[in-house]
Design a protein around this motif. Sequence first.
Motif, mmCIF file in Angstrom:
data_model
loop_
_atom_site.group_PDB
_atom_site.id
_atom_site.type_symbol
_atom_site.label_atom_id
_atom_site.label_comp_id
_atom_site.label_asym_id
_atom_site.label_seq_id
_atom_site.Cartn_x
_atom_site.Cartn_y
_atom_site.Cartn_z
ATOM 1 N N ARG A 54 -19.974 26.872 -6.434
ATOM 2 C CA ARG A 54 -18.638 26.692 -5.856
ATOM 3 C C ARG A 54 -18.199 25.239 -5.886
ATOM 4 O O ARG A 54 -17.021 24.957 -6.051
ATOM 5 C CB ARG A 54 -18.614 27.203 -4.425
ATOM 6 C CG ARG A 54 -18.653 28.696 -4.342
ATOM 7 C CD ARG A 54 -18.593 29.154 -2.921
ATOM 8 N NE ARG A 54 -18.644 30.605 -2.858
ATOM 9 C CZ ARG A 54 -18.667 31.274 -1.739
ATOM 10 N NH1 ARG A 54 -18.646 30.658 -0.601
ATOM 11 N NH2 ARG A 54 -18.710 32.588 -1.762
ATOM 12 N N ASN A 57 -16.620 24.338 -9.067
ATOM 13 C CA ASN A 57 -15.483 25.159 -9.436
ATOM 14 C C ASN A 57 -14.186 24.367 -9.296
ATOM 15 O O ASN A 57 -13.926 23.755 -8.270
ATOM 16 C CB ASN A 57 -15.454 26.403 -8.542
ATOM 17 C CG ASN A 57 -14.486 27.439 -9.025
ATOM 18 O OD1 ASN A 57 -13.664 27.182 -9.899
ATOM 19 N ND2 ASN A 57 -14.578 28.623 -8.453
ATOM 20 N N ALA A 58 -13.347 24.398 -10.321
ATOM 21 C CA ALA A 58 -12.092 23.657 -10.300
ATOM 22 C C ALA A 58 -11.108 24.234 -9.292
ATOM 23 O O ALA A 58 -10.194 23.546 -8.855
ATOM 24 C CB ALA A 58 -11.466 23.659 -11.693
ATOM 25 N N LYS A 59 -11.303 25.481 -8.906
ATOM 26 C CA LYS A 59 -10.413 26.103 -7.934
ATOM 27 C C LYS A 59 -10.745 25.687 -6.507
ATOM 28 O O LYS A 59 -10.033 26.035 -5.588
ATOM 29 C CB LYS A 59 -10.473 27.621 -8.062
ATOM 30 C CG LYS A 59 -9.894 28.119 -9.365
ATOM 31 C CD LYS A 59 -9.920 29.623 -9.441
ATOM 32 C CE LYS A 59 -9.330 30.083 -10.760
ATOM 33 N NZ LYS A 59 -9.340 31.540 -10.875
ATOM 34 N N ARG A 60 -11.803 24.967 -6.320
ATOM 35 C CA ARG A 60 -12.217 24.514 -4.996
ATOM 36 C C ARG A 60 -11.865 23.040 -4.799
ATOM 37 O O ARG A 60 -12.672 22.254 -4.341
ATOM 38 C CB ARG A 60 -13.719 24.715 -4.818
ATOM 39 C CG ARG A 60 -14.157 26.132 -4.911
ATOM 40 C CD ARG A 60 -14.263 26.705 -3.559
ATOM 41 N NE ARG A 60 -14.714 28.084 -3.659
ATOM 42 C CZ ARG A 60 -14.622 28.914 -2.669
ATOM 43 N NH1 ARG A 60 -14.126 28.540 -1.539
ATOM 44 N NH2 ARG A 60 -15.023 30.148 -2.814
ATOM 45 N N THR A 61 -10.662 22.681 -5.154
ATOM 46 C CA THR A 61 -10.204 21.310 -4.969
ATOM 47 C C THR A 61 -8.907 21.329 -4.169
ATOM 48 O O THR A 61 -8.151 22.300 -4.225
ATOM 49 C CB THR A 61 -9.953 20.612 -6.316
ATOM 50 O OG1 THR A 61 -8.922 21.319 -7.014
ATOM 51 C CG2 THR A 61 -11.221 20.559 -7.165
ATOM 52 N N TYR A 64 -5.821 21.963 -6.458
ATOM 53 C CA TYR A 64 -5.596 23.344 -6.881
ATOM 54 C C TYR A 64 -4.932 24.137 -5.761
ATOM 55 O O TYR A 64 -3.967 24.868 -5.984
ATOM 56 C CB TYR A 64 -6.914 24.004 -7.301
ATOM 57 C CG TYR A 64 -6.736 25.436 -7.753
ATOM 58 C CD1 TYR A 64 -6.316 25.723 -9.041
ATOM 59 C CD2 TYR A 64 -6.963 26.497 -6.885
ATOM 60 C CE1 TYR A 64 -6.129 27.034 -9.460
ATOM 61 C CE2 TYR A 64 -6.780 27.802 -7.289
ATOM 62 C CZ TYR A 64 -6.364 28.067 -8.583
ATOM 63 O OH TYR A 64 -6.179 29.362 -8.982
ATOM 64 N N VAL A 65 -5.455 23.993 -4.542
ATOM 65 C CA VAL A 65 -4.883 24.736 -3.418
ATOM 66 C C VAL A 65 -3.448 24.291 -3.177
ATOM 67 O O VAL A 65 -2.554 25.118 -3.001
ATOM 68 C CB VAL A 65 -5.743 24.546 -2.148
ATOM 69 C CG1 VAL A 65 -5.093 25.185 -0.941
ATOM 70 C CG2 VAL A 65 -7.136 25.126 -2.365
ATOM 71 N N ASP A 67 -1.279 22.695 -5.231
ATOM 72 C CA ASP A 67 -0.353 22.924 -6.342
ATOM 73 C C ASP A 67 -0.185 24.395 -6.718
ATOM 74 O O ASP A 67 0.904 24.816 -7.100
ATOM 75 C CB ASP A 67 -0.817 22.153 -7.581
ATOM 76 C CG ASP A 67 -0.775 20.649 -7.378
ATOM 77 O OD1 ASP A 67 -0.042 20.197 -6.484
ATOM 78 O OD2 ASP A 67 -1.486 19.933 -8.111
ATOM 79 N N VAL A 68 -1.248 25.185 -6.611
ATOM 80 C CA VAL A 68 -1.215 26.550 -7.131
ATOM 81 C C VAL A 68 -1.176 27.604 -6.016
ATOM 82 O O VAL A 68 -0.384 28.545 -6.086
ATOM 83 C CB VAL A 68 -2.431 26.807 -8.062
ATOM 84 C CG1 VAL A 68 -2.434 28.220 -8.582
ATOM 85 C CG2 VAL A 68 -2.431 25.805 -9.210
ATOM 86 N N VAL A 69 -2.013 27.433 -5.010
ATOM 87 C CA VAL A 69 -2.159 28.478 -4.001
ATOM 88 C C VAL A 69 -1.006 28.465 -2.998
ATOM 89 O O VAL A 69 -0.454 29.517 -2.674
ATOM 90 C CB VAL A 69 -3.516 28.343 -3.275
ATOM 91 C CG1 VAL A 69 -3.652 29.362 -2.173
ATOM 92 C CG2 VAL A 69 -4.664 28.485 -4.273
#
Length: 151
Positions: A54, A57-61, A64-65, A67-69
Amino acid sequence: MAKRKQLGAMTMESPVQTILEKRITETESKTNTTQLKAVEVQKVPKGLAEIRARRGNAKRTPAYVFDVVLTEKQRAIVCFSAGLKPDRLNTGFYKFNVQERKAVHRALIQLQELLTAFTNANVLMPEKFERQPPKFDVVPHLVAAQNTNTH
């Protein structure tokens, strides 16, 4: 006869040499296998392996949260709470400077503390917000302000 003495000496030395060589190879093999066992037997626990996966993982930054989530409305709330200008809303998180990133971090922690206060009081249900206010004044800082204004 000199050859016999040499052969006899060689045969006398060879059992001793073979014993010594066996001992040396046995100790070397024990130390080598011990070292290898320590490396081979030491397995990473499943939980730690998942944590390591984890972390990479690039999604755990935060970027990312952010900008994307998050939705645009959520980003607006975070930026407003952080004291950022509205034009920063549509820029990427990594385009923020260090002070802006720290401000976002502090804002998220403050928002979390606010949510925790309402959650701990068990007042987040919609019906709690729809009720009529109580007949007595429960806002201490407003009561204090009223008392100072009457003087």
